[in-house]
Design an enzyme around this catalytic site. Structure first.
Site, short mmCIF file in Angstrom:
data_model
loop_
_atom_site.label_atom_id
_atom_site.label_comp_id
_atom_site.label_asym_id
_atom_site.label_seq_id
_atom_site.Cartn_x
_atom_site.Cartn_y
_atom_site.Cartn_z
N ARG A 1 -54.12 14.34 12.78
CA ARG A 1 -54.29 14.80 11.40
C ARG A 1 -52.98 14.81 10.63
NH1 ARG A 1 -58.66 19.77 11.80
NH2 ARG A 1 -60.52 18.48 11.50
N LYS B 1 -74.54 21.71 21.99
CA LYS B 1 -75.63 22.51 21.43
C LYS B 1 -76.46 21.79 20.39
CE LYS B 1 -73.83 27.10 22.12
NZ LYS B 1 -73.19 28.22 21.45
N GLY C 1 -63.49 16.41 17.21
CA GLY C 1 -62.40 16.59 18.16
C GLY C 1 -62.65 15.98 19.54
N GLY D 1 -66.47 19.33 11.37
CA GLY D 1 -67.58 19.88 10.59
C GLY D 1 -67.83 19.10 9.30
C1 3PG Z 1 -61.66 21.80 11.41
O1 3PG Z 1 -60.81 21.74 12.30
O2 3PG Z 1 -62.87 21.68 11.64
C2 3PG Z 1 -61.20 21.99 10.00
O3 3PG Z 1 -59.81 22.04 9.91
C3 3PG Z 1 -61.85 23.18 9.37
O4 3PG Z 1 -61.49 24.33 10.05
P1 3PG Z 1 -62.44 25.60 10.03
O5 3PG Z 1 -63.67 25.21 10.80
O6 3PG Z 1 -61.68 26.71 10.63
O7 3PG Z 1 -62.79 25.85 8.58
#
Ligand code: 3PG
Ligand code: MG
Length: 405
Positions: free
Chosen positions: A40, A201, A351, A374
């Site tokens: 990132r 999940k 990830g 997300g």
């Molecule tokens: C992530 O790693 O999914 C993003 O940086 C968003 O982070 P968060 O889920 O803590 O909002």
């Protein structure tokens, strides 16, 4: 799907201006705070370099983790991120604490300077998308550039409210590239469109499974999600990870989209969840009560390979087995390799998925790697990302004076 319209950094004259870049530098760290994957940070360099090269003064910020507002602990600090950015930029990157009200660091900021502003999620009001906080922050700069695709699904002060209160609000090159690539994959995809959704999940991905089942030609499920679907199809899964509560939902998807969601026909089982557990390949119908399904079997792999080989577009989120354990990595490895070998336009995000792609050495052969987890899923689901919506609302044709071409 119509492409979102917003101002882009490339179309903003940043010469002599103070540019505030909201990046997503929320990278994984080990227990000692060492960065374990800097994708990132590297993906965020173009916005910073471009602004500096065109004579801007740059302040870049990001969230890191989910800190408590109002207190900056060492673990929440962007210090390791600033250090890594410094290495990648070949220059020192000063880290500024308590920056919301400006100060000497701000009044002395000059064209060509680059500073990092501490974890923006520590500022009171950030998570609530506070207008007061946004208005205060907007006084610090001339140009707001949102380049944080990974956080575009969060309406927070630096990702959402700021787009309204900044004099100029634009999207950075990473955010724009993500939207272009994902829009291309889902807007008018080359068919067949194949989605692979793996991971633990169903509950976190149920709405996306439904939305994808509508859009795609084949929806391949993997991991704990596949186990729940196996149960829904009347199969046995022993003591494997699954969500029995969601069997009904899984069955509804299978019934609504017959033939679209293939279920593994064979699996790799073990009696323990451990790297050195003995793997046993068996038909999905022969799973014993004390078995754990940890990967898909060779027959399922071959079927998956055939589907991938003829795909026109592939979207991938989530592994199909416990790829971190060598003995149970064959399914995810085969999947990664099949996607890399295919001529389809392929997109992968999340990830675990990126970790698998890196582990199997195919990162250069995936058409597009998304930095979003997300946010990537919410985009696939067809949801409007709040940060993007805010930029679109601000969009007007840039005045001539602001154009660089
Ligand atoms: C992530 O790693 O999914 C993003 O940086 C968003 O982070 P968060 O889920 O803590 O909002
Ligand atoms: Mg997250």
């Amino acid at each position: 799907m119509t492409a979102p319209r917003f101002l882009r950094l490339a179309d903003v004259d940043v010469h002599g201006k103070r540019v505030f870049i909201r990046s997503d530098l929320n990278v994984p760290q080990d227990d000692d705070g060492r960065i374990t994957d800097d994708t990132r940070i590297r993906a965020s360099l173009p916005a910073i370099k471009d602004s500096l090269a065109r004579g801007g003064a740059v302040m870049v910020t990001s969230h890191l983790g989910r800190p408590t507002e109002g207190t900056l602990t060492d673990a929440d600090s962007l210090a390791p991120i600033a250090a890594r950015l410094g290495e990648l930029m070949g220059r020192e990157v000063r880290l500024i604490r308590d920056w919301v009200d400006g100060g000497p660091w701000h009044s002395t900021l000059m064209a060509g300077d680059l500073v990092m502003l501490e974890n923006c999620r520590v500022n009171a009001g950030e998570k609530k998308d506070s207008i007061e906080l946004a208005q205060k922050m907007a006084l610090l700069f001339d140009v707001y550039c949102n380049d944080a695709f990974g956080t575009a699904h969060r309406p927070e002060a630096t990702t959402h409210a700021l787009a309204r209160y900044a004099k100029i609000a634009c999207a950075g090159p990473l955010l724009a590239a993500e939207l272009d690539a994902l829009g291309r994959a889902l807007g008018e995809p080359r068919r067949p469109l194949v989605a692979i959704v793996g991971g633990a999940k169903v509950s976190t991905k149920l709405t996306i499974l439904r939305a994808l089942a509508e859009k795609v030609d084949t929806l391949i499920v993997g991991g704990g999600i596949a186990n729940t679907f196996l149960l829904a199809a009347g199969g046995r899964i022993g003591k494997s990870l699954a969500e029995p509560d969601l069997v009904g939902e899984a069955r509804a998807i299978l019934d609504a989209f017959p033939g679209k969601v293939p279920i593994p026909t064979d699996v790799v089982c073990a009696k323990r969840f451990a790297a050195d557990a003995t793997p046993t390949i068996k038909p999905a119908t022969d799973v014993a009560d004390d078995d754990l399904i940890l990967d898909i079997g060779p027959q399922s792999i071959a079927a998956l390979q055939r589907t991938i080989a003829t795909a026109g577009t592939i979207v991938w989120n989530g592994p199909v087995g416990v790829f971190e354990f060598d003995a149970f990595s064959a399914g995810t490895r085969a999947l990664a390799t099949a996607i890399a070998d295919s001529s389809a336009f392929s997109i992968a995000g999340g990830g675990d998925t990126i970790a698998a792609i890196t582990q199997f050495g195919v990162i250069d052969r995936i058409s597009y790697i998304s930095t979003g987890g997300g946010a990537f899923l919410e985009f696939l689901e067809g949801k409007t990302l709040p940060a993007v919506a805010a930029l679109c609302e601000r969009f007007t044709e840039p005045p001539r004076s602001l154009r660089t071409n």
